[in-house]
Design a protein around this motif. Structure first.
Motif, PDB file in Angstrom:
ATOM      1  N   SER A 124       0.841  -1.199   0.000  1.00 45.58           N
ATOM      2  CA  SER A 124       0.000   0.000   0.000  1.00 45.58           C
ATOM      3  C   SER A 124       0.878   1.251   0.000  1.00 45.58           C
ATOM      4  CB  SER A 124      -0.928  -0.001   1.214  1.00 45.58           C
ATOM      5  OG  SER A 124      -0.163   0.000   2.402  1.00 45.58           O
ATOM      6  N   ALA A 125       0.305   2.338  -0.433  1.00 47.55           N
ATOM      7  CA  ALA A 125       1.038   3.605  -0.468  1.00 47.55           C
ATOM      8  C   ALA A 125       1.429   3.980   0.959  1.00 47.55           C
ATOM      9  CB  ALA A 125       0.188   4.696  -1.088  1.00 47.55           C
ATOM     10  N   PRO A 126       2.656   4.407   1.149  1.00 45.86           N
ATOM     11  CA  PRO A 126       3.100   4.719   2.506  1.00 45.86           C
ATOM     12  C   PRO A 126       2.391   5.940   3.071  1.00 45.86           C
ATOM     13  CG  PRO A 126       4.761   5.359   0.918  1.00 45.86           C
ATOM     14  CD  PRO A 126       3.690   4.650   0.155  1.00 45.86           C
ATOM     15  N   SER A 127       2.242   5.896   4.377  1.00 45.28           N
ATOM     16  CA  SER A 127       1.683   7.060   5.051  1.00 45.28           C
ATOM     17  C   SER A 127       2.714   7.520   6.070  1.00 45.28           C
ATOM     18  CB  SER A 127       0.368   6.711   5.739  1.00 45.28           C
ATOM     19  OG  SER A 127       0.576   5.680   6.682  1.00 45.28           O
ATOM     20  N   GLY A 128       2.652   8.745   6.418  1.00 50.08           N
ATOM     21  CA  GLY A 128       3.615   9.293   7.362  1.00 50.08           C
ATOM     22  C   GLY A 128       4.133  10.614   6.852  1.00 50.08           C
ATOM     23  N   SER A 129       4.970  11.227   7.656  1.00 46.85           N
ATOM     24  CA  SER A 129       5.460  12.556   7.281  1.00 46.85           C
ATOM     25  C   SER A 129       6.936  12.565   6.920  1.00 46.85           C
ATOM     26  CB  SER A 129       5.199  13.527   8.439  1.00 46.85           C
ATOM     27  OG  SER A 129       5.871  13.071   9.602  1.00 46.85           O
ATOM     28  N   SER A 130       7.564  11.382   6.829  1.00 46.94           N
ATOM     29  CA  SER A 130       8.975  11.366   6.452  1.00 46.94           C
ATOM     30  C   SER A 130       9.114  11.776   4.988  1.00 46.94           C
ATOM     31  CB  SER A 130       9.571   9.973   6.666  1.00 46.94           C
ATOM     32  OG  SER A 130       9.047   9.062   5.723  1.00 46.94           O
ATOM     33  N   THR A 139       6.532  10.639   1.928  1.00 46.98           N
ATOM     34  CA  THR A 139       5.876  11.683   1.135  1.00 46.98           C
ATOM     35  C   THR A 139       6.218  11.542  -0.345  1.00 46.98           C
ATOM     36  OG1 THR A 139       5.992  13.175   3.032  1.00 46.98           O
ATOM     37  CG2 THR A 139       5.575  14.178   0.890  1.00 46.98           C
ATOM     38  N   ASP A 140       7.497  11.285  -0.651  1.00 50.06           N
ATOM     39  CA  ASP A 140       7.927  11.102  -2.043  1.00 50.06           C
ATOM     40  C   ASP A 140       7.217   9.921  -2.688  1.00 50.06           C
ATOM     41  OD1 ASP A 140       9.646  13.240  -1.731  1.00 50.06           O
ATOM     42  OD2 ASP A 140      11.462  12.003  -1.551  1.00 50.06           O
ATOM     43  N   LEU A 141       7.182   8.784  -1.972  1.00 47.57           N
ATOM     44  CA  LEU A 141       6.547   7.586  -2.524  1.00 47.57           C
ATOM     45  C   LEU A 141       5.043   7.764  -2.690  1.00 47.57           C
ATOM     46  CD1 LEU A 141       8.467   4.794  -0.611  1.00 47.57           C
ATOM     47  CD2 LEU A 141       8.542   5.241  -3.068  1.00 47.57           C
ATOM     48  N   ALA A 142       4.397   8.384  -1.729  1.00 47.08           N
ATOM     49  CA  ALA A 142       2.951   8.607  -1.827  1.00 47.08           C
ATOM     50  C   ALA A 142       2.632   9.510  -3.014  1.00 47.08           C
ATOM     51  CB  ALA A 142       2.426   9.215  -0.528  1.00 47.08           C
ATOM     52  N   GLN A 143       3.431  10.547  -3.219  1.00 48.46           N
ATOM     53  CA  GLN A 143       3.209  11.447  -4.353  1.00 48.46           C
ATOM     54  C   GLN A 143       3.462  10.732  -5.677  1.00 48.46           C
ATOM     55  OE1 GLN A 143       2.000  14.695  -4.197  1.00 48.46           O
ATOM     56  NE2 GLN A 143       1.740  14.278  -6.366  1.00 48.46           N
ATOM     57  N   TRP A 144       4.508   9.913  -5.734  1.00 47.67           N
ATOM     58  CA  TRP A 144       4.827   9.149  -6.943  1.00 47.67           C
ATOM     59  C   TRP A 144       3.680   8.220  -7.301  1.00 47.67           C
ATOM     60  CZ3 TRP A 144       7.672   4.000  -7.160  1.00 47.67           C
ATOM     61  CH2 TRP A 144       8.054   3.679  -8.461  1.00 47.67           C
ATOM     62  N   ARG A 145       3.191   7.494  -6.321  1.00 47.05           N
ATOM     63  CA  ARG A 145       2.077   6.580  -6.577  1.00 47.05           C
ATOM     64  C   ARG A 145       0.810   7.333  -6.975  1.00 47.05           C
ATOM     65  NH1 ARG A 145       1.919   1.011  -3.413  1.00 47.05           N
ATOM     66  NH2 ARG A 145       3.565   0.024  -4.626  1.00 47.05           N
ATOM     67  N   ALA A 146       0.550   8.459  -6.344  1.00 48.62           N
ATOM     68  CA  ALA A 146      -0.636   9.253  -6.689  1.00 48.62           C
ATOM     69  C   ALA A 146      -0.530   9.771  -8.114  1.00 48.62           C
ATOM     70  CB  ALA A 146      -0.793  10.411  -5.708  1.00 48.62           C
ATOM     71  N   ASP A 147       0.649  10.235  -8.512  1.00 49.87           N
ATOM     72  CA  ASP A 147       0.848  10.725  -9.882  1.00 49.87           C
ATOM     73  C   ASP A 147       0.646   9.607 -10.900  1.00 49.87           C
ATOM     74  OD1 ASP A 147       1.399  13.214  -8.828  1.00 49.87           O
ATOM     75  OD2 ASP A 147       3.572  13.063  -9.093  1.00 49.87           O
ATOM     76  N   LEU A 148       1.189   8.425 -10.604  1.00 51.52           N
ATOM     77  CA  LEU A 148       1.030   7.289 -11.517  1.00 51.52           C
ATOM     78  C   LEU A 148      -0.425   6.871 -11.636  1.00 51.52           C
ATOM     79  CD1 LEU A 148       4.094   5.117 -10.466  1.00 51.52           C
ATOM     80  CD2 LEU A 148       3.775   6.279 -12.660  1.00 51.52           C
ATOM     81  N   THR A 149      -1.117   6.808 -10.521  1.00 52.37           N
ATOM     82  CA  THR A 149      -2.524   6.402 -10.532  1.00 52.37           C
ATOM     83  C   THR A 149      -3.384   7.386 -11.318  1.00 52.37           C
ATOM     84  OG1 THR A 149      -2.228   5.330  -8.390  1.00 52.37           O
ATOM     85  CG2 THR A 149      -4.480   5.807  -9.049  1.00 52.37           C
ATOM     86  N   ALA A 150      -3.054   8.671 -11.208  1.00 50.93           N
ATOM     87  CA  ALA A 150      -3.815   9.685 -11.934  1.00 50.93           C
ATOM     88  C   ALA A 150      -3.547   9.632 -13.435  1.00 50.93           C
ATOM     89  CB  ALA A 150      -3.478  11.073 -11.393  1.00 50.93           C
TER      90      ALA A 150
END
Length: 134
Positions: free
Chosen positions: A68-74, A78-89
């Motif tokens: 699953s997409a990582p959660s947290g404030s590290s 943040t980089d991985l969550a944004q990368w996955r969100a961009d790919l999904t979009a």
């Protein structure tokens, strides 16, 4: 009269062939677009990993295709969550993974998406990017 029917038949076959050629070209263009999107979006994560090589080598960017997409404030989360969100979009059914090997300082990024509309009809098309961190 028969010459006219043969001419019409040959013309119709030619038009159907041209139509099939156009459909194949559109399908391949669509697949190429997705592959380009995977490359451009992944290069963004590569830049972020090069800016934070310590975190990458430590395995903080490692994630599996089914994870699953990582959660947290590290920074890494943040980089991985944004990368996955961009790919999904940008791509249908997109998921991604990162695997870094500390001993060689080599990281592999994999992007997988549904390309069933493409020429091969592959529902799990993949793009892989390998990088060596400084």
């Amino acid at each position: 009269m028969i010459e006219l029917l043969v001419t019409i038949l040959v013309s119709v076959i030619g038009l159907f062939s041209a139509m099939q050629l156009q459909l194949t070209a559109v399908s391949n263009t669509h697949s190429s677009y997705f592959r380009s999107q995977a490359a451009v979006i992944s290069n963004g994560l590569v830049d972020q990993m090069r800016a934070n090589p310590t975190g990458a080598i430590a395995g903080n960017y490692d994630i599996s295709l089914s994870g699953s997409a990582p959660s947290g404030s590290s920074v890494e989360a943040t980089d991985l969550a944004q990368w996955r969100a961009d790919l999904t979009a940008a791509m249908p059914g997109a998921t991604s993974s990162v695997a870094c090997v500390a001993a060689t300082r080599i990281c592999n990024l994999v992007v997988q998406w549904d390309d069933s509309r493409g020429l091969d009809g592959n529902s799990a098309e993949q793009f892989t990017l390998t990088l060596r961190l400084p």
